[in-house]
Motif scaffolding. Structure first.
Motif, PDB file in Angstrom:
ATOM      1  N   GLN A   1       0.299  -0.911   0.195  1.00 51.66           N
ATOM      2  CA  GLN A   1       0.011   0.074  -0.051  1.00 51.66           C
ATOM      3  C   GLN A   1       0.839   1.185  -0.314  1.00 51.66           C
ATOM      4  O   GLN A   1       1.835   1.558   0.490  1.00 51.66           O
ATOM      5  CB  GLN A   1      -0.413   0.006   1.427  1.00 51.66           C
ATOM      6  CG  GLN A   1      -1.933  -1.427   1.918  1.00 51.66           C
ATOM      7  CD  GLN A   1      -2.535  -0.995  -0.020  1.00 51.66           C
ATOM      8  OE1 GLN A   1      -3.155  -0.340  -0.736  1.00 51.66           O
ATOM      9  NE2 GLN A   1      -2.613  -2.340   0.156  1.00 51.66           N
ATOM     10  N   PRO A   2       0.690   2.566  -0.605  1.00 48.39           N
ATOM     11  CA  PRO A   2       0.839   3.486  -1.036  1.00 48.39           C
ATOM     12  C   PRO A   2       1.427   4.491   0.881  1.00 48.39           C
ATOM     13  O   PRO A   2       0.350   4.057   1.523  1.00 48.39           O
ATOM     14  CB  PRO A   2       0.385   4.438  -1.170  1.00 48.39           C
ATOM     15  CG  PRO A   2      -0.617   3.640  -1.705  1.00 48.39           C
ATOM     16  CD  PRO A   2      -0.687   2.191  -1.086  1.00 48.39           C
ATOM     17  N   GLY A   3       2.521   5.001   1.217  1.00 46.46           N
ATOM     18  CA  GLY A   3       3.524   4.969   2.537  1.00 46.46           C
ATOM     19  C   GLY A   3       3.322   3.903   3.361  1.00 46.46           C
ATOM     20  O   GLY A   3       3.941   4.275   4.715  1.00 46.46           O
ATOM     21  N   ALA A   4       3.627   2.461   2.514  1.00 42.33           N
ATOM     22  CA  ALA A   4       4.331   1.076   3.826  1.00 42.33           C
ATOM     23  C   ALA A   4       6.260   1.670   4.531  1.00 42.33           C
ATOM     24  O   ALA A   4       6.183   2.409   3.277  1.00 42.33           O
ATOM     25  CB  ALA A   4       3.575   0.224   3.029  1.00 42.33           C
ATOM     26  N   ARG A   5       5.671   1.966   5.533  1.00 41.48           N
ATOM     27  CA  ARG A   5       7.287   2.199   5.696  1.00 41.48           C
ATOM     28  C   ARG A   5       7.827  -0.176   6.655  1.00 41.48           C
ATOM     29  O   ARG A   5       7.049  -0.178   6.997  1.00 41.48           O
ATOM     30  CB  ARG A   5       7.323   2.426   6.462  1.00 41.48           C
ATOM     31  CG  ARG A   5       7.282   4.426   5.662  1.00 41.48           C
ATOM     32  CD  ARG A   5       8.343   4.309   5.080  1.00 41.48           C
ATOM     33  NE  ARG A   5       8.503   5.891   4.442  1.00 41.48           N
ATOM     34  CZ  ARG A   5       7.256   6.222   3.423  1.00 41.48           C
ATOM     35  NH1 ARG A   5       6.918   5.286   2.359  1.00 41.48           N
ATOM     36  NH2 ARG A   5       7.541   7.442   2.645  1.00 41.48           N
ATOM     37  N   PRO A   6       8.850  -0.152   6.072  1.00 34.61           N
ATOM     38  CA  PRO A   6       9.826   0.449   4.980  1.00 34.61           C
ATOM     39  C   PRO A   6       9.698   0.187   3.961  1.00 34.61           C
ATOM     40  O   PRO A   6       8.042  -0.668   3.648  1.00 34.61           O
ATOM     41  CB  PRO A   6      10.887  -0.264   5.712  1.00 34.61           C
ATOM     42  CG  PRO A   6      10.962  -1.522   6.405  1.00 34.61           C
ATOM     43  CD  PRO A   6       9.181  -1.320   6.583  1.00 34.61           C
TER      44      PRO A   6
END
Length: 651
Positions: free
Chosen positions: A496-501
């Motif tokens: 998903q967008p914004g996943a870290r790392p």
């Protein structure tokens, strides 16, 4: 009675030695004299019969004129006649065995020994009578030093004080009283290092072991002393002790699989401590700057362990022979020591403790005396301790309230901030394992937790590395789809967008439908630059269920050539499931295989399960959904996949 006294009381002897009319009266048993005469007669008959036979042979030889045979028979006849004459002389001197003659021949020493034995028995009986009349103070009083057996309120403070002043190399435990009302203290490292406890049913063995363990736990903190309890009497004796902060393992005969893991764990711990000693360059763990906690292994009903698990006794034998310098002590308790404890193990058990027994031989084996047979059955807890200085009578002083004492020890551990010691072994793999564990990252690739794996002693969280190709092999309904669904559910949030790392790969999920295969791609949150794709820095993770048709060289599905390309690509990771190992076509491309046993030996062997590992898998274990074996780097380790309410993989 001394030898001089024997000579003084003997009647004067005349110059001629002959039968004396008073012999039978002095013996006090006329029947014994008649028996002696009868034995003399039988001896003469037995020795005269060969002489008569040899005389007949000589007469025959002389009649036949065979003089050479005569020369061979004469020595034998001479020897037989000499034996007969000696028997006659002994029969003539038989009255010398009367009491007066026995005194003249020096039998007073035997009387001295009998008198000494009588004195020892009298002292033993006196000690037992004194101990039976005085049960002594309870264990709590010994630990608190207050003299009041019910002072539980302040007992934990005394335990903390004992822990702070404890010595790291000693393990003293006050567990009873002596005949002089002094405390009975046993220090295993000094007095043992191993102990053998014997006693018949109802003699107080279990209470003695419980008291000993409680006294040890109250004298040493958990970071210096650990307990392993093997109760082969159903768990009634050690169930309470399992809650102690010192206990790193407690098993019973009701769970033999766990008992096997405990014995394997002991062997592994023995080898670990050997490496620690070698690395520190010392000969004993007591000489190390930071020694491991002393480990005391207590076994109740050792004979039951020997009967149920005879193939694992070598672990205990190694512990008995090598444990002294490694800070490991063994306490084995049994009803019958004779024939149950091997000579090699018994040679290292210097401490013998014998409660009431019925067989004098068993008492002599442990104590060198039959004194343990004189213990009153109505007084359990009475016994004898042998430390190389002769048997010493004692009486166990159990705790007035063992459960309350355990609570006090637990409270002392909480006050000191003692962390629970690491378990030496764990239970076997469960049939249902709830999902747990976090995703770890290594070199930009996630390690996905899928279940717990079992190395035979401990359970470890298994994380699947997304590097190289993985094949799941097994018949339908065994849990392959659940594992793939678990893997997909763990990876989808990372895409998903914004996943870290941010993941450095794209995800593709493919499953079988009624009309072929359905596939869906999930690109990474940040598109990879073209040069990264060319250099292989960003790859593809492909999860594929029911892949046996796509692996067929004659398959016309458009995904088939893409799958072959991904299998040959260095940066790609393919995780696929097939029904049989033959469907892989080229199994060497899969560095990791998770095999779900199907129950057919030939198919399981073809899938890669080793024969020795397959022999240990029961039919019930093989049928557990989600149970498989991880074949990687030459190892085959059982794995239980996490349970999920997912039946199929839904992209």
């Amino acid at each position: 009675m001394t030898k001089a006294h024997s000579l003084a009381t003997a009647p004067p002897s005349s110059g001629a030695v002959g039968p004396e009319p008073s012999t039978e009266a002095e013996d006090g048993n006329p029947r014994s004299a008649n028996t002696g005469r009868f034995q003399v007669i039988l001896t003469l008959v037995a020795q005269t019969a060969p002489a008569l036979a040899q005389a007949g042979m000589i007469w025959y030889v002389v009649g036949q004129g065979r003089w050479m045979l005569l020369l061979l028979l004469l020595p034998s006849l001479t020897g037989t006649l000499a034996m007969v004459l000696l028997s006659l002389l002994r029969a003539h001197r038989q009255p010398l065995t009367a009491p007066s003659a026995r005194a003249q021949l020096g039998y007073g020493a035997a009387s001295d020994r009998a008198s000494l034995s009588t004195t020892t028995e009298d002292r033993t009986r006196q000690d037992l009578t004194e101990l039976a009349a005085d049960p002594g103070p309870r264990l709590e009083s010994r630990l608190s030093g207050s003299g009041a057996s019910g002072a539980h309120g302040q007992l934990w403070q005394g335990i903390v004080h004992a822990w702070l002043s404890a010595s790291g190399s000693a393990a003293p435990a006050v567990i009873g009283i002596r005949p002089d009302h002094g405390p009975l203290t046993i220090d295993l490292p000094r007095d043992g290092p191993h102990a053998l406890v014997a006693g018949t049913t109802g003699s107080g063995k279990s209470v003695f072991l419980q008291t000993w363990c409680l006294a040890l736990a109250a004298s040493q903190p958990p970071d210096r002393l650990n307990l392993i309890l093997l109760d082969f009497k159903g768990g009634a004796g050690f169930g309470l002790l399992a809650r102690l902060p010192h206990t790193v393992g407690c098993v019973t005969n009701l769970d033999l699989d766990r008992a096997v893991r405990a014995l394997n764990g002991l062997q592994r711990e023995l080898e670990r401590r050997q490496r620690l000693v070698a690395r520190a360059g010392v000969e004993d763990t007591a000489l190390m700057a930071d020694p491991p906690a002393r480990l005391v292994v207590v076994i109740d009903e050792f004979q039951a362990l020997r009967q149920l698990l005879p193939d694992y006794l070598d672990r205990l034998t190694s512990l008995a022979s090598q444990g002294r310098s490694l800070g490991m002590n063994l306490v084995a308790c049994t009803q019958q020591t004779m024939g149950q404890v091997s000579a090699q193990m018994r040679a290292n058990m210097n401490l013998g403790i014998c409660l009431r027994v019925r067989d004098p031989l068993q008492s002599r084996e442990l104590l060198g005396s039959s004194c343990a047979t004189a213990i009153d059955p109505a007084c359990p807890g009475l016994g004898f301790l042998e430390q190389g200085r002769g048997p010493q009578a004692f009486r166990t002083c159990p705790a007035a309230d063992p459960q309350a004492l355990v609570e006090q020890i637990i409270k002392a551990g909480r006050f000191c901030g003692c962390r629970p010691p690491a378990p030496l072994f764990s239970p076997p793999l469960p049939e249902h394992d709830p999902a747990c564990g976090k995703i770890l990252w290594r070199s930009g690739r996630p390690l996905i937790p899928l279940g717990h794996m079992d190395d035979g002693v401990l359970l470890h969280l298994y994380r699947l590395p997304l590097k190289g190709h993985t094949a799941l092999i097994g018949p339908p309904g065994r849990g392959k789809s659940i594992l793939l669904a678990l893997l997909a559910r763990s990876l989808l949030p990372l895409m998903q967008p914004g996943a870290r790392p941010e993941p450095c790969f794209d995800l593709r999920i493919t499953r079988r439908t009624g009309h072929g295969y359905s596939s869906r791609d999930f690109p990474g949150p940040v598109p990879a630059p073209p040069h990264d794709r060319q250099n292989g820095n960003r790859g593809l993770v492909w999860i594929l269920d029911d892949a046996q048709d796509l692996l067929d060289p004659l398959c016309r599905d458009p995904l088939a050539p893409l799958l072959q390309e991904a299998l040959g690509q260095e940066g790609a990771t393919v995780v696929l499931a097939v029904d049989t190992a033959n469907a892989l076509r080229r199994p060497e491309r899969f560095s990791r295989r998770l095999v779900f046993p199907c129950g057919e030996r030939g198919a399981d062997l073809a899938a890669g399960i080793p024969a020795d590992q397959l022999a240990t898998l029961s039919t019930r274990v093989s049928a557990i959904p989600g149970r498989c074996l991880v074949l990687e780097a030459g190892l085959a380790i059982p794995l239980q996949v996490f349970s999920l309410a997912v039946k199929r993989m839904n992209p």
